[in-house]
Design a protein around this motif. Structure first.
Motif, PDB file in Angstrom:
ATOM      1  N   PHE A 100       9.667   7.138  13.572  1.00 39.30           N
ATOM      2  CA  PHE A 100      10.829   8.024  13.481  1.00 39.30           C
ATOM      3  C   PHE A 100      11.847   7.742  14.579  1.00 39.30           C
ATOM      4  N   VAL A 101      11.358   7.272  15.715  1.00 44.62           N
ATOM      5  CA  VAL A 101      12.243   7.030  16.859  1.00 44.62           C
ATOM      6  C   VAL A 101      12.982   5.700  16.711  1.00 44.62           C
ATOM      7  N   VAL A 102      12.314   4.696  16.154  1.00 50.05           N
ATOM      8  CA  VAL A 102      12.916   3.372  15.949  1.00 50.05           C
ATOM      9  C   VAL A 102      12.973   3.113  14.446  1.00 50.05           C
ATOM     10  N   PRO A 103      14.107   3.407  13.805  1.00 54.51           N
ATOM     11  CA  PRO A 103      14.179   3.257  12.346  1.00 54.51           C
ATOM     12  C   PRO A 103      14.233   1.787  11.928  1.00 54.51           C
ATOM     13  N   ASN A 104      14.037   1.589  10.619  1.00 53.79           N
ATOM     14  CA  ASN A 104      14.198   0.261  10.006  1.00 53.79           C
ATOM     15  C   ASN A 104      13.268  -0.789  10.607  1.00 53.79           C
ATOM     16  N   GLN A 105      11.989  -0.451  10.726  1.00 59.07           N
ATOM     17  CA  GLN A 105      11.022  -1.418  11.242  1.00 59.07           C
ATOM     18  C   GLN A 105      10.572  -2.407  10.167  1.00 59.07           C
ATOM     19  N   GLY A 106      10.941  -2.146   8.929  1.00 59.58           N
ATOM     20  CA  GLY A 106      10.645  -3.106   7.868  1.00 59.58           C
ATOM     21  C   GLY A 106       9.365  -2.835   7.102  1.00 59.58           C
ATOM     22  N   TYR A 107       8.628  -1.814   7.479  1.00 57.05           N
ATOM     23  CA  TYR A 107       7.413  -1.461   6.746  1.00 57.05           C
ATOM     24  C   TYR A 107       7.051  -0.014   7.051  1.00 57.05           C
ATOM     25  N   ASP A 108       6.280   0.559   6.167  1.00 59.11           N
ATOM     26  CA  ASP A 108       5.789   1.924   6.333  1.00 59.11           C
ATOM     27  C   ASP A 108       4.311   1.830   6.720  1.00 59.11           C
ATOM     28  N   PRO A 109       3.930   2.286   7.921  1.00 60.66           N
ATOM     29  CA  PRO A 109       2.530   2.165   8.338  1.00 60.66           C
ATOM     30  C   PRO A 109       1.541   2.802   7.360  1.00 60.66           C
ATOM     31  N   ARG A 110       1.977   3.832   6.662  1.00 54.68           N
ATOM     32  CA  ARG A 110       1.072   4.495   5.710  1.00 54.68           C
ATOM     33  C   ARG A 110       0.706   3.579   4.557  1.00 54.68           C
ATOM     34  N   GLU A 111       1.597   2.642   4.221  1.00 56.90           N
ATOM     35  CA  GLU A 111       1.344   1.732   3.108  1.00 56.90           C
ATOM     36  C   GLU A 111       0.900   0.348   3.570  1.00 56.90           C
ATOM     37  N   ALA A 112       1.327  -0.069   4.743  1.00 55.40           N
ATOM     38  CA  ALA A 112       1.038  -1.422   5.218  1.00 55.40           C
ATOM     39  C   ALA A 112      -0.322  -1.537   5.888  1.00 55.40           C
ATOM     40  N   LEU A 113      -0.899  -0.405   6.293  1.00 55.51           N
ATOM     41  CA  LEU A 113      -2.168  -0.411   7.015  1.00 55.51           C
ATOM     42  C   LEU A 113      -3.172   0.516   6.342  1.00 55.51           C
ATOM     43  N   SER A 114      -4.424   0.093   6.350  1.00 55.17           N
ATOM     44  CA  SER A 114      -5.512   0.903   5.809  1.00 55.17           C
ATOM     45  C   SER A 114      -6.381   1.402   6.954  1.00 55.17           C
ATOM     46  N   ALA A 115      -6.729   2.660   6.915  1.00 52.11           N
ATOM     47  CA  ALA A 115      -7.554   3.247   7.961  1.00 52.11           C
ATOM     48  C   ALA A 115      -9.004   2.807   7.821  1.00 52.11           C
ATOM     49  N   ALA A 116      -9.609   2.434   8.933  1.00 52.29           N
ATOM     50  CA  ALA A 116     -11.058   2.223   8.977  1.00 52.29           C
ATOM     51  C   ALA A 116     -11.724   3.497   9.495  1.00 52.29           C
ATOM     52  N   CYS A 117     -11.255   3.966  10.659  1.00 50.90           N
ATOM     53  CA  CYS A 117     -11.841   5.184  11.218  1.00 50.90           C
ATOM     54  C   CYS A 117     -11.041   5.649  12.427  1.00 50.90           C
ATOM     55  N   MET A 118     -11.280   6.882  12.807  1.00 48.78           N
ATOM     56  CA  MET A 118     -10.748   7.430  14.042  1.00 48.78           C
ATOM     57  C   MET A 118     -11.827   7.295  15.107  1.00 48.78           C
ATOM     58  N   TRP A 119     -11.400   7.008  16.337  1.00 53.21           N
ATOM     59  CA  TRP A 119     -12.340   6.837  17.435  1.00 53.21           C
ATOM     60  C   TRP A 119     -12.358   8.045  18.380  1.00 53.21           C
ATOM     61  N   GLY A 293     -14.065   8.992   8.898  1.00 48.84           N
ATOM     62  CA  GLY A 293     -14.143   7.819   8.041  1.00 48.84           C
ATOM     63  C   GLY A 293     -12.786   7.427   7.493  1.00 48.84           C
ATOM     64  N   PRO A 294     -12.731   6.383   6.640  1.00 43.38           N
ATOM     65  CA  PRO A 294     -11.446   5.879   6.146  1.00 43.38           C
ATOM     66  C   PRO A 294     -10.583   6.927   5.451  1.00 43.38           C
ATOM     67  N   ASP A 295     -11.164   7.680   4.525  1.00 44.36           N
ATOM     68  CA  ASP A 295     -10.366   8.634   3.755  1.00 44.36           C
ATOM     69  C   ASP A 295      -9.863   9.779   4.624  1.00 44.36           C
ATOM     70  N   GLU A 296     -10.724  10.305   5.468  1.00 46.30           N
ATOM     71  CA  GLU A 296     -10.333  11.416   6.330  1.00 46.30           C
ATOM     72  C   GLU A 296      -9.282  10.981   7.346  1.00 46.30           C
ATOM     73  N   THR A 297      -9.448   9.766   7.893  1.00 45.65           N
ATOM     74  CA  THR A 297      -8.457   9.253   8.842  1.00 45.65           C
ATOM     75  C   THR A 297      -7.110   9.081   8.171  1.00 45.65           C
ATOM     76  N   ASP A 298      -7.111   8.517   6.966  1.00 44.99           N
ATOM     77  CA  ASP A 298      -5.859   8.321   6.244  1.00 44.99           C
ATOM     78  C   ASP A 298      -5.181   9.657   5.969  1.00 44.99           C
ATOM     79  N   ALA A 299      -5.946  10.654   5.552  1.00 44.38           N
ATOM     80  CA  ALA A 299      -5.371  11.970   5.264  1.00 44.38           C
ATOM     81  C   ALA A 299      -4.811  12.608   6.530  1.00 44.38           C
ATOM     82  N   TYR A 300      -5.522  12.430   7.643  1.00 41.58           N
ATOM     83  CA  TYR A 300      -5.051  13.011   8.904  1.00 41.58           C
ATOM     84  C   TYR A 300      -3.743  12.364   9.349  1.00 41.58           C
ATOM     85  N   VAL A 301      -3.668  11.036   9.266  1.00 39.18           N
ATOM     86  CA  VAL A 301      -2.448  10.330   9.662  1.00 39.18           C
ATOM     87  C   VAL A 301      -1.265  10.793   8.813  1.00 39.18           C
TER      88      VAL A 301
END
Length: 320
Positions: A100-119, A293-301
Motif C-alpha cells: 500500500f505504501v509503494v504502489p505499482n510493484q507489478g504483482y499482488d502478493p496474495r496471488e503471486a505467493l502461496s503460503a506454507a505456514c506462519m512461524w 498451516g497453508p490455508d489458515e496462513t493464507d486466510a490470515y494474510v
C-alpha cells in the motif's frame, strides 16, 4: 483438443509426482528480504538447521536480499520457479504494508505467493528515552498534547512499526512526526543516545536496551501480555482500546508450488517450533510461535490485507 489436453496431463502427472517425492533434490534457499540481524533473519537462521536435518542433510541456506523495504527479495521469490527450492521468509511489513505504501510493484502478493505456514509473532514495542520523562502510554499522550509534533522513530517508511505509530496517532488524536530510519539497528543507536526520544520497534531488537534500563518500555502493540514477559503492559490496556499491530514471520513460496511441498514445509515447521531448543530461543527473543498451516496462513494474510488497506490510505502514508 480436449482429449489431447487430458492425455498430456495424464502423461505429465507421474513426472510431477516423482518431482514432489524427490523434493528437495538440491539446496533450498530461504530468502530474507532484509539485511542480516533483523527479526526475520534471526528466525530464518534458527529454523534453517532443523530443515536441513529433516530433509536428509540438504542445505537450507539463508540469503539476505535487502532493498525497497523488502520488495527486492520478495519480488525475487514471487517471480521465481514454483519448484520448492526458493522460499520467502516474509513479514507483515513487506508482505502487506509495503504494497500500500509503494504502489505499482507489478504483482499482488496474495496471488503471486502461496503460503506454507506462519512461524512466529514478533511484538512491536512503544519505547521512550528516559530523558523524555514518561513511563507509560498516558504520560506520553499528555506530553505530546503539550508538545505537538514530537518525533517518533521507526525502522522505515511502511514497516509495521511505522504503521503502529500512525495507528496510535489516529486512535488518540495526537500529533507526532514520523522519523524513518534505515532499519532497526540505526534506530536503536539513536533511541539509546536520545537523538530520537520515542520509537516503535520490534521488541527483539530493542529488548536488550529495555532490560539494561537504557530505554523505557511504554507498552506493547499486542492483544494481551506475553507469556514470556508478563510484566510488560500492552498499549490497549492503558486506554487505547483494541490497539493491536502484529508483526509476524512466515514462510511462502512462488504461486504454483505443489501443495504436497507446502504441506511438508508446514509440518516440519510445526515440529521445529514445538522443539524445546527453538522455543527457548524464541523466548529469549521475546517472540512467540504462532504456527498456522497453508490455508489458515493464507486466510490470515488476506484478512490483514483488508484491515490495513483503509488504515494506510486514511493515514496518507506513501513512499513514492
Amino acid at each position: 483438443m480436449q482429449r489431447r489436453i487430458l492425455l498430456a496431463a495424464a502423461l505429465a502427472a507421474p513426472a510431477i509426482a516423482r518431482a514432489q517425492e524427490s523434493w528437495p533434490d538440491r539446496p533450498v534457499t530461504l530468502i530474507v528480504p532484509y539485511a542480516p540481524g533483523g527479526s526475520n533473519d534471526v528466525v530464518a537462521r534458527l529454523m534453517s538447521p532443523g530443515f536441513a536435518e529433516t530433509f536428509g542433510g540438504k542445505a537450507f541456506p539463508v540469503e539476505n536480499r535487502a532493498g525497497g523495504g523488502g520488495a527486492v527479495g520478495m519480488a525475487a521469490v514471487a517471480r521465481g520457479r514454483p519448484d520448492g527450492h526458493t522460499l520467502l521468509v516474509s513479514s507483515a511489513s513487506n508482505h502487506i504494508f509495503n504494497h500500500f505504501v509503494v504502489p505499482n510493484q507489478g504483482y499482488d502478493p496474495r496471488e503471486a505467493l502461496s503460503a506454507a505456514c506462519m512461524w512466529v509473532d514478533v511484538p512491536n514495542a512503544l519505547v521512550a528515552h528516559p530523558s523524555l520523562g514518561v513511563s507509560n502510554v498516558q504520560e506520553l499522550l499528555a506530553k505530546v498534547r503539550a508538545n505537538p509534533g514530537l518525533g517518533f522513530g521507526s525502522s522505515g517508511t511502511g514497516t509495521s512499526n511505522h504503521l503502529a505509530g500512525e495507528l496510535l496517532k489516529m486512535r488518540t488524536g495526537i500529533d507526532m512526526t514520523h522519523v524513518p530510519y534505515r532499519g532497526g539497528g540505526p534506530l536503536l543507536n539513536d533511541i539509546v543516545a536520545g537523538t530520537v526520544q520515542v520509537a516503535v520497534m520490534n521488541l527483539p531488537t530493542v529488548l536488550p536496551a529495555i532490560e539494561g534500563n537504557r530505554v523505557r518500555l511504554l507498552g506493547l502493540a499486542t492483544s494481551e501480555r506475553l507469556r514470556s514477559r508478563p510484566s510488560y503492559p500492552t498499549i490497549a490496556e492503558q486506554g487505547v482500546e483494541g490497539y493491536v499491530v502484529r508483526s509476524w514471520t512466515g514462510l511462502f513460496a512462488p504461486h504454483g508450488t505443489p501443495r504436497p511441498i507446502l504441506d511438508r514445509l508446514a509440518e516440519t515447521s510445526r515440529r521445529l517450533l514445538d522443539s524445546a531448543n527453538i522455543r527457548a530461543r524464541l523466548t529469549d527473543l521475546a517472540s512467540e510461535p504462532i504456527w498456522m498451516g497453508p490455508d489458515e496462513t493464507d486466510a490470515y494474510v488476506r484478512s490483514e490485507w483488508d484491515r490495513w488497506g483503509p488504515i494506510v490510505r486514511q493515514a496518507g502514508v506513501t513512499n513514492t
